[in-house]
Design a protein around this motif. Structure first.
Motif, PDB file in Angstrom:
ATOM      1  N   THR A   1      -1.523  -1.142  -4.196  1.00  0.00           N
ATOM      2  CA  THR A   1      -2.684  -0.271  -4.003  1.00  0.00           C
ATOM      3  C   THR A   1      -2.162   1.135  -3.730  1.00  0.00           C
ATOM      4  O   THR A   1      -1.303   1.324  -2.865  1.00  0.00           O
ATOM      5  CB  THR A   1      -3.550  -0.741  -2.813  1.00  0.00           C
ATOM      6  OG1 THR A   1      -3.996  -2.070  -3.081  1.00  0.00           O
ATOM      7  CG2 THR A   1      -4.758   0.162  -2.623  1.00  0.00           C
ATOM      8  N   ILE A   2      -2.659   2.111  -4.491  1.00  0.00           N
ATOM      9  CA  ILE A   2      -2.234   3.505  -4.297  1.00  0.00           C
ATOM     10  C   ILE A   2      -3.417   4.271  -3.720  1.00  0.00           C
ATOM     11  O   ILE A   2      -4.484   4.327  -4.335  1.00  0.00           O
ATOM     12  CB  ILE A   2      -1.795   4.149  -5.625  1.00  0.00           C
ATOM     13  CG1 ILE A   2      -0.708   3.301  -6.304  1.00  0.00           C
ATOM     14  CG2 ILE A   2      -1.293   5.564  -5.392  1.00  0.00           C
ATOM     15  CD1 ILE A   2      -0.477   3.655  -7.764  1.00  0.00           C
ATOM     16  N   GLY A   3      -3.244   4.809  -2.532  1.00  0.00           N
ATOM     17  CA  GLY A   3      -4.304   5.579  -1.892  1.00  0.00           C
ATOM     18  C   GLY A   3      -3.954   7.057  -1.866  1.00  0.00           C
ATOM     19  O   GLY A   3      -2.897   7.436  -1.357  1.00  0.00           O
ATOM     20  N   ASP A   4      -4.808   7.876  -2.436  1.00  0.00           N
ATOM     21  CA  ASP A   4      -4.540   9.313  -2.465  1.00  0.00           C
ATOM     22  C   ASP A   4      -5.865  10.064  -2.360  1.00  0.00           C
ATOM     23  O   ASP A   4      -6.909   9.568  -2.783  1.00  0.00           O
ATOM     24  CB  ASP A   4      -3.819   9.705  -3.752  1.00  0.00           C
ATOM     25  CG  ASP A   4      -3.170  11.081  -3.642  1.00  0.00           C
ATOM     26  OD1 ASP A   4      -1.981  11.148  -3.275  1.00  0.00           O
ATOM     27  OD2 ASP A   4      -3.852  12.089  -3.913  1.00  0.00           O
ATOM     28  N   LEU A   5      -5.794  11.264  -1.804  1.00  0.00           N
ATOM     29  CA  LEU A   5      -6.980  12.110  -1.652  1.00  0.00           C
ATOM     30  C   LEU A   5      -7.505  12.538  -3.021  1.00  0.00           C
ATOM     31  O   LEU A   5      -8.687  12.798  -3.195  1.00  0.00           O
ATOM     32  CB  LEU A   5      -6.596  13.344  -0.810  1.00  0.00           C
ATOM     33  CG  LEU A   5      -7.703  14.143  -0.165  1.00  0.00           C
ATOM     34  CD1 LEU A   5      -8.635  13.262   0.660  1.00  0.00           C
ATOM     35  CD2 LEU A   5      -7.112  15.243   0.720  1.00  0.00           C
ATOM     36  N   ASN A   6      -6.574  12.613  -3.983  1.00  0.00           N
ATOM     37  CA  ASN A   6      -6.952  13.063  -5.319  1.00  0.00           C
ATOM     38  C   ASN A   6      -6.444  12.056  -6.358  1.00  0.00           C
ATOM     39  O   ASN A   6      -5.413  12.282  -6.997  1.00  0.00           O
ATOM     40  CB  ASN A   6      -6.349  14.459  -5.558  1.00  0.00           C
ATOM     41  CG  ASN A   6      -6.714  15.006  -6.919  1.00  0.00           C
ATOM     42  OD1 ASN A   6      -7.580  14.473  -7.606  1.00  0.00           O
ATOM     43  ND2 ASN A   6      -6.023  16.067  -7.332  1.00  0.00           N
TER      44      ASN A   6
ATOM     45  N   LEU B   1       0.855  -1.190   0.000  1.00  0.00           N
ATOM     46  CA  LEU B   1       0.000   0.000   0.000  1.00  0.00           C
ATOM     47  C   LEU B   1       0.890   1.238   0.000  1.00  0.00           C
ATOM     48  O   LEU B   1       1.752   1.390   0.863  1.00  0.00           O
ATOM     49  CB  LEU B   1      -0.895   0.007   1.251  1.00  0.00           C
ATOM     50  CG  LEU B   1      -1.693   1.295   1.512  1.00  0.00           C
ATOM     51  CD1 LEU B   1      -2.720   1.562   0.419  1.00  0.00           C
ATOM     52  CD2 LEU B   1      -2.387   1.244   2.877  1.00  0.00           C
ATOM     53  N   VAL B   2       0.687   2.098  -0.991  1.00  0.00           N
ATOM     54  CA  VAL B   2       1.397   3.388  -1.034  1.00  0.00           C
ATOM     55  C   VAL B   2       0.374   4.470  -0.719  1.00  0.00           C
ATOM     56  O   VAL B   2      -0.619   4.626  -1.439  1.00  0.00           O
ATOM     57  CB  VAL B   2       2.035   3.652  -2.417  1.00  0.00           C
ATOM     58  CG1 VAL B   2       2.703   5.022  -2.444  1.00  0.00           C
ATOM     59  CG2 VAL B   2       3.053   2.569  -2.752  1.00  0.00           C
ATOM     60  N   ILE B   3       0.599   5.213   0.371  1.00  0.00           N
ATOM     61  CA  ILE B   3      -0.330   6.292   0.742  1.00  0.00           C
ATOM     62  C   ILE B   3       0.305   7.628   0.354  1.00  0.00           C
ATOM     63  O   ILE B   3       1.363   7.995   0.864  1.00  0.00           O
ATOM     64  CB  ILE B   3      -0.643   6.274   2.256  1.00  0.00           C
ATOM     65  CG1 ILE B   3      -1.167   4.897   2.679  1.00  0.00           C
ATOM     66  CG2 ILE B   3      -1.656   7.359   2.593  1.00  0.00           C
ATOM     67  CD1 ILE B   3      -1.465   4.780   4.175  1.00  0.00           C
ATOM     68  N   GLY B   4      -0.345   8.327  -0.559  1.00  0.00           N
ATOM     69  CA  GLY B   4       0.185   9.607  -1.049  1.00  0.00           C
ATOM     70  C   GLY B   4       0.909   9.391  -2.362  1.00  0.00           C
ATOM     71  O   GLY B   4       1.906   8.674  -2.412  1.00  0.00           O
ATOM     72  N   ALA B   5       0.399   9.976  -3.439  1.00  0.00           N
ATOM     73  CA  ALA B   5       1.005   9.753  -4.761  1.00  0.00           C
ATOM     74  C   ALA B   5       1.514  11.069  -5.341  1.00  0.00           C
ATOM     75  O   ALA B   5       1.260  11.404  -6.495  1.00  0.00           O
ATOM     76  CB  ALA B   5      -0.011   9.117  -5.696  1.00  0.00           C
TER      77      ALA B   5
END
Length: 457
Positions: free
Chosen positions: A33-38, A6-10
């Motif tokens: 899995t890439i998790g980002d607000l945008n 899991l990468v948080i912030g791209a």
């Protein structure tokens, strides 16, 4: 079953990091899995990769965050440093390894005992600076020690700059990273270090006038000003007995002297807000810091105040930034001087679409071996490819990615909250970085210390 990362912030620093995992997805059996607000900022090429899933992730929404972390084997936090703790606490709760490129905070440090108890690797400071600086320094320091050498001096300097072919302004500088950090550099404490066994302190108002010079073959001369605390790693590096320990930030020669004009005027101050900042012109901003005169122009007042002749290159540098322009407007409410200056600088120093950045790192090691004093210099230069695949993204993201895979493959297994100073960590990472053009050149030089005229050397 695939192994889940899991990468948080791209953000800006993740281009090489994501490429690295996706290239190795099949051979290493990885699912990303890439998790980002945008999530819109993530390219289609990555979004549509069969081994990748992109999710909208707000780390302040507990259920979203917990679900994403629970479903992974290892978590990389590329968030702003102050948010890592939220991720770290979940990683402890769900027993997941964690990797960040940021400095270890006191809050993260407090999780060390629990991480160790659960056999979790919490790897921090594994980007560029901190990161590659630690690893490359420890590799050479340990090599010197293994031969029986005794460390006398360690100096380390890093700069995020613009590549020579994209260097198009008088400041020889453009923003390749967070502009706010550049504007506030050196504030919040006196710079401290040791030279030849003496403690040295440089207050902020003198920081940019005390610079060291260094030459890098093929790239010319650079200058460096001192970082806030060079003594932080004395223990970690095992340099308690070294006579000189000094870390700094590199710029092209002349930058610091020019930057000092802003410091002396008070333009870098972030401690108060300017009431009528919204709608203020660049000229009015400049005039805020100058005495009133019924007759003299803003230009004349500034030249007089800073004692600059009109044929001085410093004057040209100020003109280039449009500081006296009455048509350019700052549209920020209740801004501090530092925020207003940042806006003005972003006008001139933002990288163009086809600009390339450059990372420069320079280490100096002084040591005594078999009764003889010697010096080894090591430097690294990395040039970016384009505006997404920057040298900064490469040098921050690749060490993070390589370390993550090493942890998954149980090659890095020492648990706890740590930085990459153990041989089991830095040897394979530095070796692999060479394949990506991140490599140090070494030069043996006579050891001069700080007294080149002394017979003893």
């Amino acid at each position: 079953m695939s192994r889940k990362i899991l990468v948080i912030g791209a953000g800006k620093s993740t281009s090489y990091l994501l490429d690295y995992f996706l290239k190795k997805a099949d051979s290493e059996n990885l699912h990303l899995t890439i998790g980002d607000l945008n999530p819109r900022i993530i390219s289609d090429e990555i979004k549509n990769h069969p081994s990748c899933k992109v999710i909208k992730l707000d780390i302040f929404k507990e259920d979203e965050r917990e679900m994403a972390i629970k479903n992974s084997d290892i978590v990389i936090s590329m968030l702003p440093a102050r948010f890592h703790i939220k991720v770290a606490e979940d990683c402890i709760r769900f027993k997941k390894h964690m990797v960040t490129a940021s400095y270890i905070s006191e809050e993260i440090k407090a999780l060390d005992a629990t991480a160790k108890k659960n056999g979790l690797v919490f790897m921090n400071e594994i980007g560029l600076d901190p990161g590659i600086d630690h690893m490359s320094a420890m590799q050479i320091i340990n090599r010197i020690r293994d031969k029986g050498g005794k460390m006398l001096l360690f100096e380390s300097f890093t700069g995020g700059l613009v590549a020579p072919e994209s260097d198009t302004n008088l400041w020889n500088y453009k923003f390749t990273w967070n502009p706010r950090n550049v504007v506030l550099a050196g504030q919040g404490g006196t710079a401290k270090f040791i030279q030849e066994g003496s403690y040295k302190y440089i207050p902020y108002h003198k920081l940019f006038r005390r610079t060291e010079f260094m030459n890098i073959e093929g790239y010319g001369t650079f200058e460096a000003y001192a970082n806030r605390d060079s003594l932080k790693y004395r223990e970690a590096y095992g340099l308690k007995n070294a006579l000189t320990l000094y870390r700094g930030t590199m710029r092209r020669v002349g930058f610091s002297k020019a930057w000092n004009m802003f410091v002396q005027l008070g333009m870098t101050d972030d401690s108060y807000t300017v009431e009528n900042s919204e709608g203020m012109s660049y000229r009015e901003f400049t005039n805020l810091f100058l005495p009133y005169s019924p007759t003299d122009s803003v230009e004349l007042k500034l030249r007089h105040y800073l004692k600059i002749d009109q044929d001085d290159i410093m004057w040209e540098k100020l003109l280039e930034l449009n500081l006296f322009d009455s048509t350019k407007i700052i549209n920020i409410k209740n801004a501090s001087p530092a925020q207003m200056l940042q806006k003005i600088l972003e006008d001139s120093w933002t990288m163009a679409h086809d600009d390339k950045d450059m990372i420069v790192m320079y280490h100096k090691f002084g040591y005594e071996l078999n009764g003889k004093k010697q010096q080894l210099d090591a430097n690294m230069v990395v040039i970016g490819e384009n505006h997404t695949h920057t040298a900064m993204a490469k040098t921050v993201g690749l060490p993070v990615a390589i370390a993550t895979l090493q942890i998954l493959n149980k090659k890095i297994s020492t648990p706890g909250v740590q930085i990459p100073i153990l041989k089991e960590i830095y040897e394979p990472i530095l070796k692999e970085l060479v394949n990506y053009g991140v490599e140090f050149k070494e030069y043996n030089n006579p050891y001069l210390g700080y007294n080149p005229d002394s017979v003893a050397g």
